[in-house]
Design a protein around this motif. Sequence first.
Motif, PDB file in Angstrom:
ATOM      1  N   GLY A 101       0.642  -1.127  -0.038  1.00  0.00           N
ATOM      2  CA  GLY A 101       0.079  -0.116  -0.157  1.00  0.00           C
ATOM      3  C   GLY A 101       0.904   1.247   0.079  1.00  0.00           C
ATOM      4  N   SER A 102       0.112   2.323   0.225  1.00  0.00           N
ATOM      5  CA  SER A 102       0.895   3.705   0.369  1.00  0.00           C
ATOM      6  C   SER A 102       1.983   3.932   1.414  1.00  0.00           C
ATOM      7  CB  SER A 102      -0.109   4.855   0.662  1.00  0.00           C
ATOM      8  OG  SER A 102       0.305   5.873   0.624  1.00  0.00           O
ATOM      9  N   TYR A 132      -2.574   2.677   2.965  1.00  0.00           N
ATOM     10  CA  TYR A 132      -3.813   2.575   2.314  1.00  0.00           C
ATOM     11  C   TYR A 132      -3.494   2.091   1.155  1.00  0.00           C
ATOM     12  CZ  TYR A 132      -7.916   4.439   0.036  1.00  0.00           C
ATOM     13  OH  TYR A 132      -9.121   4.388  -0.639  1.00  0.00           O
ATOM     14  N   SER A 164      -8.538   4.966  -5.905  1.00  0.00           N
ATOM     15  CA  SER A 164      -7.654   4.221  -5.015  1.00  0.00           C
ATOM     16  C   SER A 164      -6.038   4.816  -5.437  1.00  0.00           C
ATOM     17  CB  SER A 164      -7.602   2.665  -5.196  1.00  0.00           C
ATOM     18  OG  SER A 164      -6.690   2.116  -4.144  1.00  0.00           O
ATOM     19  N   GLN A 195      -3.714   7.155  -2.866  1.00  0.00           N
ATOM     20  CA  GLN A 195      -2.341   6.719  -2.401  1.00  0.00           C
ATOM     21  C   GLN A 195      -1.276   7.637  -3.128  1.00  0.00           C
ATOM     22  OE1 GLN A 195      -1.535   2.521  -3.224  1.00  0.00           O
ATOM     23  NE2 GLN A 195      -3.991   2.269  -3.479  1.00  0.00           N
TER      24      GLN A 195
END
Length: 814
Positions: free
Chosen positions: A429-430, A448, A484, A488
């Motif tokens: 994720g981020s 995220y 998304s 991100q």
Amino acid sequence: MMQALDGRRKGKRMFQRLPRHMRRRAVSHNVKRLPRSMRSQGEKEMKQSKPMQKRKEGADIEDSKPAKKRSRRHRRRPSNLRSEFNRRQRKFIWLETHLWHAKRFKMEDKWGHRIPLHSNEKGVRAAYRSVIKHCLMQDVSYGGVVELVGRKENILKVMNCITNKETGINISDERYLNGSHHGRTILYKKYSYPYRAIGPTDFMWNALIKDGTTPSDGSTRQLWLWLHPACFDETIAEIKGVCSEGSIDVSINDLRAELVRFHLEGPLARSVLIDALKVADVACSSETVEDRHWWEEQYLDPDKLAAYKEQSILWEGMSNVDIASKLESCCMMGLTARDPRHLLPRKRMQAMIDTTKISEESTTKNLLEKDKLSWSPIWDHNVRKQVKDTQVSQHKINQMRSEQLVPGTPLDLGRQESRIPVLILHNPGSQTLSKDKYGSPNFGTLGYGAGFDVIIPSGWGLEFWVAFYFRGARAGARREASSSHLQQGRPEFPLDYPDTQSGKLYAKSLREELVTSYMKKPPAKRLNYSKVGTENPFSHPWDELVVYWRTNAEWKDLSSAEKNEQLIDLNPESENTDIFILRSNQHLYQLQNQCIGKCFKPSTKYEKIVKEKQRKTESTQADLKENIASVFTNETFLKLKSSLVFVIMRMLNRGAPSMFSMICLPSKEDLEALESNPSSPGPIEPKHTGSPTPRVGKKRESVKHKKGQHDKKELDVKGHQSELDKEIALKLQTSTTDEISTNIDCCSRTIIGYVTNGAQAFSVGVGCSVGLCSFVGLVKLLQQKVPERHAVVLIRDSKSLQYRYAYIKITTVT
């Protein structure tokens, strides 16, 4: 009007030309419902609209009768349905989950596939809640896979020609070569870095399971490259060209029809996978070779059987041990799973992990460090084919369920139950959007979008998709994926890759689509962009932006040594004028360090602070310029002056930028106003005179003309209006002017970049956006930023005159 009087209307049938009080519902199939004067023409139209039956040899067309429509019962037969579906897939390929999506999603034709666009029932906010609290899944199987097979040295020789280590990812690293991790990098034309990019790719090596085997031995290796369909053909052509020119012995295989990939993100993604994927029994119980299944053949090898046992122990331990925090970023796990159709719950549920069973097990922790966990039989082409061919049909399973004495009893098929090899990829994720400890602005939520990707053989996509959906995973599509990426702060392909051929084609098609939609509106209902100072409302003029800043940059301000002034006087025509996106981690980190600073916060003693800072501005500004000049020398600028930099922006106060918004350079007065009042809405662009709205009105005349003459004049007016509309559409689809400086200096604030995607960010509660800025313009921004404060830009929407303040951040995410 003249056409209406003649009785000829384009796109209208005879029964549609009747007045409303004479129209009848049955007239579409009963020509006698028409007036007698129109029946002959209506009968001809009905014959032309219906398909004709096959006529005998020598028969006339008039003698052939219309073919009778097949009954619904005939059309719904499985064999007829399959033939009809195959016919509809000739132009655009369907995903294996197409029928499931087509009933619930808006579909679109893109990149040779029929892809779901967005759900018909929920919006982006519901998808965000799923990513934050639950699980969101997407079918990304439209991405193609290229397999390179050969010796490790030969494969690396090919990849070194089309990749570069400066992007931060080295495909020959130990963690990638042993097959335990997957990575993401950018592909280029042969030895063309940083110019002529092709597109991003996810790569993974096959795992080595034999003890004592090292990545440097002479064994045959496999490398998978997951590519976007927009750049798939271009990548294959480039790899084939590299292999043929260098006489490199590497075989290239197209696996687009052999693998399915699902993307799951959210905190409950692990719970969904644990509940849906159960380890299958692979014990060999057949004595004859002919009766053995693929898993019985594969796991006769003791090394593969040992890898299977370690994978089983790890997967069973994931429900008892909170192992998510201990998993390495971008790791891979192999698994041989049972048929998910036998494990479906009776109704949809929310999969949860029982936290009361969490305990510490040293054996599971030790398994995380072994490379055998990522081995999977899915790398074998014969295994993938047998898994697809030996699948038990859903009809047979339903028939066996109906024969059960107790309804709902699980079926026990024994050796006849399918075993499916699965490859699970971890996504971190981020990782770059969290708030720093120095008081810098917050750009998002750390982690995220974290989750897993599941790769399975083709033919099993719908079965696993339904299994995940019954465990509480919400289905998403392209719109949710774009949201998304924005949350991100990641670039989206091909929108955020204007230096690729795919990005240019996508931008051209998007511009034509928006111009067509714009011209469908009447002149009074569409915005006159010239009056708000917007020269490019439906496109990003990247070439003009780079050329402007490359020719108008103040190079002398960036140099601290007079001996290098001769480098500045180089002829720009003799240099490479192609634009490219800066992806060198070294230079991106240097730019990011210059952007970091504290937020603009209101203070009761701001007047004294402002006066003190005004006295120190001259000295600190000079120090800031010297610092930038020491980091970026003239030689560096000559290399990077044609580059674009991917940036993330977060609004200080109000506003949510949209696509094609302008990123502008704030003036000294704008920064002083922000320092004195951090709640300032921002400056306002002065109104532009622009060109008047091209509208042709009717002239009033005192003398009453005849009906025919009046209609003829009205037809001329409409024709003149259509000609003006064509001129406007042509102007919007091409460059607005031949002078580049007019496009960039069209506003009171100089443009340094453009927004490619923007919306309200739910994680931070304000508007966020991503875009691209000129490298030279970005350095100019860093030179004049307020000392000890985070870098700030001005963003103006293409439909508005209001400028808004926004923090800017630079990342190294590809």
